[in-house]
Scaffold this motif. Sequence first.
Motif, short mmCIF file in Angstrom:
data_model
loop_
_atom_site.label_atom_id
_atom_site.label_comp_id
_atom_site.label_asym_id
_atom_site.label_seq_id
_atom_site.Cartn_x
_atom_site.Cartn_y
_atom_site.Cartn_z
N GLY A 16 0.81 -1.20 0.00
CA GLY A 16 0.00 0.00 0.00
C GLY A 16 0.85 1.27 0.00
O GLY A 16 2.05 1.22 0.27
N GLN A 17 0.21 2.37 -0.28
CA GLN A 17 0.89 3.67 -0.32
C GLN A 17 0.22 4.63 0.66
O GLN A 17 -0.91 4.41 1.09
N GLY A 18 0.91 5.69 1.00
CA GLY A 18 0.34 6.70 1.89
C GLY A 18 -0.01 6.11 3.25
O GLY A 18 0.82 5.45 3.88
N ASN A 19 -1.23 6.33 3.71
CA ASN A 19 -1.66 5.80 5.00
C ASN A 19 -1.75 4.28 5.03
O ASN A 19 -1.89 3.69 6.09
N ASP A 20 -1.69 3.66 3.86
CA ASP A 20 -1.75 2.20 3.76
C ASP A 20 -0.36 1.56 3.68
O ASP A 20 -0.23 0.35 3.52
N ALA A 21 0.69 2.38 3.79
CA ALA A 21 2.05 1.88 3.68
C ALA A 21 2.53 1.30 5.01
O ALA A 21 2.08 1.71 6.09
N ALA A 22 3.43 0.35 4.95
CA ALA A 22 4.01 -0.23 6.16
C ALA A 22 4.67 0.87 6.99
O ALA A 22 5.43 1.69 6.47
N GLY A 23 4.35 0.91 8.27
CA GLY A 23 4.96 1.89 9.16
C GLY A 23 4.38 3.28 9.07
O GLY A 23 4.88 4.20 9.73
N SER A 24 3.32 3.46 8.29
CA SER A 24 2.76 4.81 8.11
C SER A 24 2.23 5.40 9.42
O SER A 24 2.23 6.62 9.60
N ALA A 25 1.79 4.55 10.35
CA ALA A 25 1.24 5.06 11.60
C ALA A 25 2.32 5.43 12.62
O ALA A 25 2.02 6.03 13.65
N ASN A 26 3.58 5.08 12.33
CA ASN A 26 4.66 5.45 13.26
C ASN A 26 4.66 6.95 13.54
O ASN A 26 5.00 7.39 14.64
N ALA A 27 4.28 7.72 12.53
CA ALA A 27 4.32 9.19 12.65
C ALA A 27 3.36 9.70 13.71
O ALA A 27 3.51 10.84 14.19
#
Length: 282
Positions: free
Chosen positions: A255-266
């Motif tokens: 996935g890309q953007g919010n669906d990318a691996a680690g995207s929620a780390n931010a």
Amino acid sequence: MSSPYKSFAVAGGGTVGLPIVNALAAKNVPVILLSRPGSAAKTVPPNVQVVEVDFSDTFQIARALQKHNIDVVLSTLTTTAAAAQKPLVDGAKLAGVKLFVPSEFGSPTEGHTEGPLGAKNEIAAYLKSVGIPSTRIYAGLFMEFIPWLVDYGNGGKIKVVGKGDAPVSYTSIADVAGFVAHVLTTLPPSELENRILRLEGERSSLNDLAAQFKTSVEYVDSITGEDGGLKTGLQGIMNSGGGSTGWDVVKKAEGQGNDAAGSANALWAGHRWQSIKEVHKL
């Protein structure tokens, strides 16, 4: 910023359940641990109450949640007990719970229809059908479980079923627990309700683990011994790409953007995520 969620109930005091309880307690928010009658005694912080409930009894669950004015229920029941979450969901609905965090904390389950991952996805669909907002958290493989997965203790090598070259997301249990406590006590509902949050402490293929553990890869047809079938199955998921928290099983792509691996780390600004070497003192 403070969250409108003020009180929490964690169902299950196992591998990730107790660390989440401890992390929430450290935030000085009301938290209870829901535990099965007769289960082993749990050591919890002094400001945490252990409440025994029958997880198959919807009304008993609802009464416990209502008594403690619970806003958020977090399920950490094991994969094999995924179906047991339905009475917990029903109890949460009766009690007017505002948010439900189902037992995920592993590989992406969205789009799966069979097996343990399908059972978890079914719970997410059930939550939607009864109208309880949910937050699903994908963390990949717990870093602490790497030696178990690759049978490292039996010969000191990284045993790999298949090619072992697909990227896998790994996150430490402490980071998962800390993240959960942080977002639930700081973020508004708009950033949590009906969202999938994808964590990744470190990214590595199974093959690349060998260098970190200063050993070699042994390619095998299957992992044998205790839990061998489970380990073999998990490695199969990883070889398909499903070990990455950004994997889309339907599109068979990252996935890309919010669906990318680690995207929620931010969402945990300023936090330094633990590495595999740190967790295993390599």
